[in-house]
Design an enzyme around this catalytic site. Sequence first.
Site, PDB file in Angstrom:
ATOM      1  N   LYS A 110       0.820  -1.214   0.000  1.00  0.00           N
ATOM      2  CA  LYS A 110       0.000   0.000   0.000  1.00  0.00           C
ATOM      3  C   LYS A 110       0.849   1.257   0.000  1.00  0.00           C
ATOM      4  CE  LYS A 110      -4.444  -1.639   1.339  1.00  0.00           C
ATOM      5  NZ  LYS A 110      -5.541  -1.647   2.303  1.00  0.00           N
ATOM      6  N   LYS A 192      -4.431 -11.558  -6.128  1.00  0.00           N
ATOM      7  CA  LYS A 192      -5.560 -11.805  -5.230  1.00  0.00           C
ATOM      8  C   LYS A 192      -6.799 -11.037  -5.697  1.00  0.00           C
ATOM      9  CE  LYS A 192      -5.960  -9.475  -1.459  1.00  0.00           C
ATOM     10  NZ  LYS A 192      -5.886  -8.801  -0.166  1.00  0.00           N
ATOM     11  N   LYS A 195     -11.101  -5.514  -4.775  1.00  0.00           N
ATOM     12  CA  LYS A 195     -11.811  -4.436  -5.470  1.00  0.00           C
ATOM     13  C   LYS A 195     -10.836  -3.434  -6.069  1.00  0.00           C
ATOM     14  CE  LYS A 195     -14.054  -3.685  -1.946  1.00  0.00           C
ATOM     15  NZ  LYS A 195     -14.703  -4.104  -0.733  1.00  0.00           N
TER      16      LYS A 195
END
Length: 325
Positions: A110, A192, A195
């Site tokens: 991230k 993976k 969204k």
Amino acid sequence: MRILSGIQPTGELHIGNYLGAIKQWLELQKNHECVFPIVDLHAITVPYNPKDLQKNIIETAISYLALGLDPEKSIIFVQSKIKEHTELSWLLNTITPLSELERMTQYKEKSRQFKKNLNAGLLNYPILMAADILLYQTDLVPVGKDQEQHLELTRVIAKKFNNRFGKTFKDPKALIPKEGAKIMALNNPKKKMSKSLGPQAYLSLFADPKEIQKKIMSAVTDPGKTIKYDPKKKPGISNLLIIFSLFSSKSIKELEKKFKNKGYAEFKKELVNLLILKLEPFRRKKKGLESREVYVREILFQNTKKAQVLASSTMEEVRKNMGLI
Ligand code: AMP
Ligand code: TRP
């Protein structure tokens, strides 16, 4: 045994969330005391729109109920309503090694993704998650594979705290399903399902038949023709086989046999029919709840009171043991 697990209110829940986590929750709530916070404070560690967040919190609560979580059996509430989560998080900050936080895979990913908006919350995210878990004296945490590392850190933090201030927290264990712990993206089976990869990557648990058809029929498959489970050589078809197997309760072996001399198109068509059948009750129930927001808010309110009792009790002990009185 006490069970706890959370999901961020960032929009639609997908079949990865279900097979990795929620399916286990439904099983566990039959015989155990379960706590399921909607973790809004985790969701604000990346850029977001406040209006959307509000909508998504209610949407997640409605989804939980539509999927079968029972507010009489399980405690369903919004994390930020219980101030003890942030209080405990701060206290745990003071005993968590920085080096442990910096080596977390999710943080590394991230922080690359949000280079321009790298806030301390993203780094400290696992401490808040540890606080969620330890606050309720949790025994088991049913999550997907991506959360395993955070669970290990939670255990390190609990041990450190107990050693330094006396036994205060239980030692929680991760419960990761043998199959379905990492459902892959439909448009890229090497990543993976998530969204953040865009709408083509995931299938919503509330998708209508048309959408199910579109997403599954266009899911990426592999060269060759055979329906065979081989995640290395055939990641696309293997991912679809896992999804088929878990929604049909048929083993992968059985499915390989059933589709032995059949092509991808036929296999996908049957998977579409299966998913239409299995997801239909979720969609129907959600539709019914969407016009009953007052009822849903009341459930959250009543459940918050139950969570508050548990949280207050642990925090009293924590404050006392840390010498904060
Ligand atoms: P999140 O949407 O990141 O808040 O994840 C909520 C729960 O779903 C966590 O327990 C995750 O481990 C699980 N989860 C998320 N994505 C997947 C996936 N692709 N496969 C299996 N489990 C997943
Ligand atoms: N970090 C988890 C995720 O992204 C969500 C989460 C927050 C959680 N607190 C938790 C999961 C406590 C289990 C237990 O999926």
